[in-house]
Scaffold this active site. Structure first.
Site, PDB file in Angstrom:
ATOM      1  N   THR A   1       5.279   3.792  11.488  1.00 51.04           N
ATOM      2  CA  THR A   1       5.864   3.104  12.682  1.00 51.04           C
ATOM      3  C   THR A   1       7.146   2.632  12.307  1.00 51.04           C
ATOM      4  O   THR A   1       7.910   2.487  13.440  1.00 51.04           O
ATOM      5  CB  THR A   1       5.166   1.515  12.613  1.00 51.04           C
ATOM      6  OG1 THR A   1       5.299   0.942  11.496  1.00 51.04           O
ATOM      7  CG2 THR A   1       3.790   1.782  13.119  1.00 51.04           C
TER       8      THR A   1
ATOM      9  N   TYR B   1       0.973  -1.098  -0.092  1.00 53.11           N
ATOM     10  CA  TYR B   1       0.059  -0.102  -0.145  1.00 53.11           C
ATOM     11  C   TYR B   1       0.940   1.074  -0.078  1.00 53.11           C
ATOM     12  O   TYR B   1       2.177   1.081   0.006  1.00 53.11           O
ATOM     13  CB  TYR B   1      -0.876   0.070   1.265  1.00 53.11           C
ATOM     14  CG  TYR B   1      -0.143  -0.116   2.601  1.00 53.11           C
ATOM     15  CD1 TYR B   1       0.193  -1.357   2.983  1.00 53.11           C
ATOM     16  CD2 TYR B   1       0.693   1.249   2.953  1.00 53.11           C
ATOM     17  CE1 TYR B   1       0.963  -1.514   4.249  1.00 53.11           C
ATOM     18  CE2 TYR B   1       1.187   1.036   4.032  1.00 53.11           C
ATOM     19  CZ  TYR B   1       1.432  -0.168   4.701  1.00 53.11           C
ATOM     20  OH  TYR B   1       2.342  -0.289   6.039  1.00 53.11           O
TER      21      TYR B   1
ATOM     22  N   GLU C   1      34.722  -5.333  27.557  1.00 56.33           N
ATOM     23  CA  GLU C   1      35.039  -5.386  26.054  1.00 56.33           C
ATOM     24  C   GLU C   1      35.921  -4.346  25.570  1.00 56.33           C
ATOM     25  O   GLU C   1      36.799  -4.498  24.838  1.00 56.33           O
ATOM     26  CB  GLU C   1      33.664  -5.251  25.190  1.00 56.33           C
ATOM     27  CG  GLU C   1      32.682  -6.246  25.478  1.00 56.33           C
ATOM     28  CD  GLU C   1      33.117  -7.661  24.850  1.00 56.33           C
ATOM     29  OE1 GLU C   1      34.131  -7.555  23.939  1.00 56.33           O
ATOM     30  OE2 GLU C   1      32.527  -8.730  25.151  1.00 56.33           O
TER      31      GLU C   1
ATOM     32  N   SER D   1       7.610   7.820   7.702  1.00 55.52           N
ATOM     33  CA  SER D   1       8.322   8.047   8.643  1.00 55.52           C
ATOM     34  C   SER D   1       9.535   8.055   8.328  1.00 55.52           C
ATOM     35  O   SER D   1      10.591   8.757   9.057  1.00 55.52           O
ATOM     36  CB  SER D   1       7.923   7.635  10.043  1.00 55.52           C
ATOM     37  OG  SER D   1       8.119   6.195  10.029  1.00 55.52           O
TER      38      SER D   1
HETATM   39  N1  GLU Z   1       7.189   2.969   6.361  1.00 51.24           N
HETATM   40  C1  GLU Z   1       5.998   3.882   6.517  1.00 51.24           C
HETATM   41  C2  GLU Z   1       6.355   4.620   7.559  1.00 51.24           C
HETATM   42  O1  GLU Z   1       7.006   4.510   8.560  1.00 51.24           O
HETATM   43  C3  GLU Z   1       4.946   2.837   6.814  1.00 51.24           C
HETATM   44  C4  GLU Z   1       5.214   1.952   7.984  1.00 51.24           C
HETATM   45  C5  GLU Z   1       4.077   2.055   9.094  1.00 51.24           C
HETATM   46  O2  GLU Z   1       3.841   3.283   9.425  1.00 51.24           O
HETATM   47  O3  GLU Z   1       3.805   1.196   9.470  1.00 51.24           O
HETATM   48  O4  GLU Z   1       5.528   5.630   7.713  1.00 51.24           O
END
Ligand code: GLU
Length: 353
Positions: free
Chosen positions: A115, A49, A310, A82
């Site tokens: 996300t 999408y 380390e 994002s």
């Molecule tokens: N990659 C897109 C973002 O981070 C879609 C992923 C999402 O929102 O789950 O905006």
């Protein structure tokens, strides 16, 4: 007669109760894009999408139940996937949230967000926005057009959380899949399931039918207790910090290239305890001597870096990121560099946030 005195009694109780008992809290939903605002070609497209398509008003109108929780209004701050957020957008979001929360009649904000970097924006806001009011970031793993879209319930829960008086003073929270997470330790751990977000220290609480149930608090500094303040950040960029991912058989070129590009700190996302291959140590010690901060983090999902284990960090003047993942270490390092170049002072910040 009896009926009349009962209604007089009810009326008097009503007059005695403060108006706030009946008034709903005011929550602003600040939309930035992501899958929660995505659109697929048909309902079986849960993973294929386009993100950041649906405007904020449509997001709010799709969940009319949120108006029972609070007086909800929407602001379209960005319409972006994002992964394309840069310092410019991050600082702009922080300024907008800061301005909104300074208004006495606003009780909380919800930020709808992609996300992929939701955890970064959440952590940044927890460091720079001086407010005790609830700030809730929410996203979804499936677009609104998909079967069993998770966005509507996530948004409902996020608004309920932002409107909840019990969420005051909890800092920036991430609401995903019924769980309430703290900004500093939440991370996206899978890119396909709806239970994508996990904190290595567990959720702060749960949302069930619009009610928060709390289980723990964060012991670190955040929001009102932070020494960073978005109002003190000038311009629209932060000191440049980049991440180099640790693995076997490395070459030093990436570290050197980032330093040449102007990086003021490099996050080494090392193996295990932020380990550095012995043949990479000379490159990193040289860069540190040239004024580039070296910050050891871990590529292990729940990494926990110990100082002087380390590597002799005291001897080299390196910093350890403690339990912050590399992408969060990058943000704290950038903010730290707006205040100091002293690795001991930067290390103090990494223990405290
Ligand atoms: N990659 C897109 C973002 O981070 C879609 C992923 C999402 O929102 O789950 O905006």
């Amino acid at each position: 007669m009896m009926k009349k005195s009962l209604s007089i009694l009810a009326l008097s109780i009503g007059l005695l109760l403060p108006l706030s008992t009946f008034a709903k809290n005011n929550v602003v939903v600040v939309a930035t894009g992501g899958t929660i605002a995505g659109a697929g070609a048909n309902s079986t497209n849960s993973a294929t999408y386009t993100a950041a398509k649906v405007p904020v008003d449509d997001l709010l109108n799709a969940v009319p139940q949120i108006q029972n929780l609070a007086n909800v209004t929407g602001v379209q701050a960005l319409q972006i996937a994002s992964e394309s957020i840069t310092d410019k957008e991050l600082i702009s979001i922080a300024r907008q949230i800061n301005d909104l929360l300074k208004k006495p009649d606003i009780n909380g904000v919800v930020i709808t967000h992609g996300t992929d970097t939701l955890e970064e924006t959440a952590f940044f806001l927890s460091l720079v926005v001086k407010s005790n009011k609830p700030i809730v970031l929410v996203g979804s793993m499936r677009p609104p057009s998909a079967l069993s879209a998770d966005g509507p319930l996530n948004l409902y829960s996020a608004v309920a959380l932002a409107a909840s008086d019990s969420a005051k003073g909890k800092g920036v929270m991430v609401l995903m899949n019924d769980s309430i997470f703290a900004a500093r330790d939440v991370s996206k751990t899978i890119n396909i399931h709806t239970n994508a977000f996990v904190s290595q220290w567990g959720a702060l609480g749960m949302m069930v039918e619009g009610k928060p149930y709390w289980f723990r608090n964060v012991a670190k500094r955040f929001n009102a207790a932070s020494e960073f303040n978005i109002e003190e950040i000038k311009g629209d960029s932060l000191p440049l910090v980049q991440i180099v991912y640790g693995s076997g058989n490395m070459v030093p070129d990436a570290y050197e290239a980032y330093a040449k590009a102007g990086a003021k700190a490099i996050i080494h996302a090392g193996t295990g305890n932020g380990s550095v291959a012995k043949y990479i140590v000379p490159t990193l010690t040289k860069l540190q001597n040239d004024g580039v901060q070296i910050i050891r983090s871990s590529r292990v999902p729940h990494g926990f870096i110990l100082r002087n284990a380390e590597q002799p960090d005291d001897k080299y003047g390196w910093v350890v990121a403690h339990d912050l993942n590399p992408q969060k270490a990058k943000l704290l390092a950038a903010l730290a560099l707006t205040k100091t170049k002293d690795p001991a002072e930067i290390q103090r910040m990494f223990w405290e946030y």
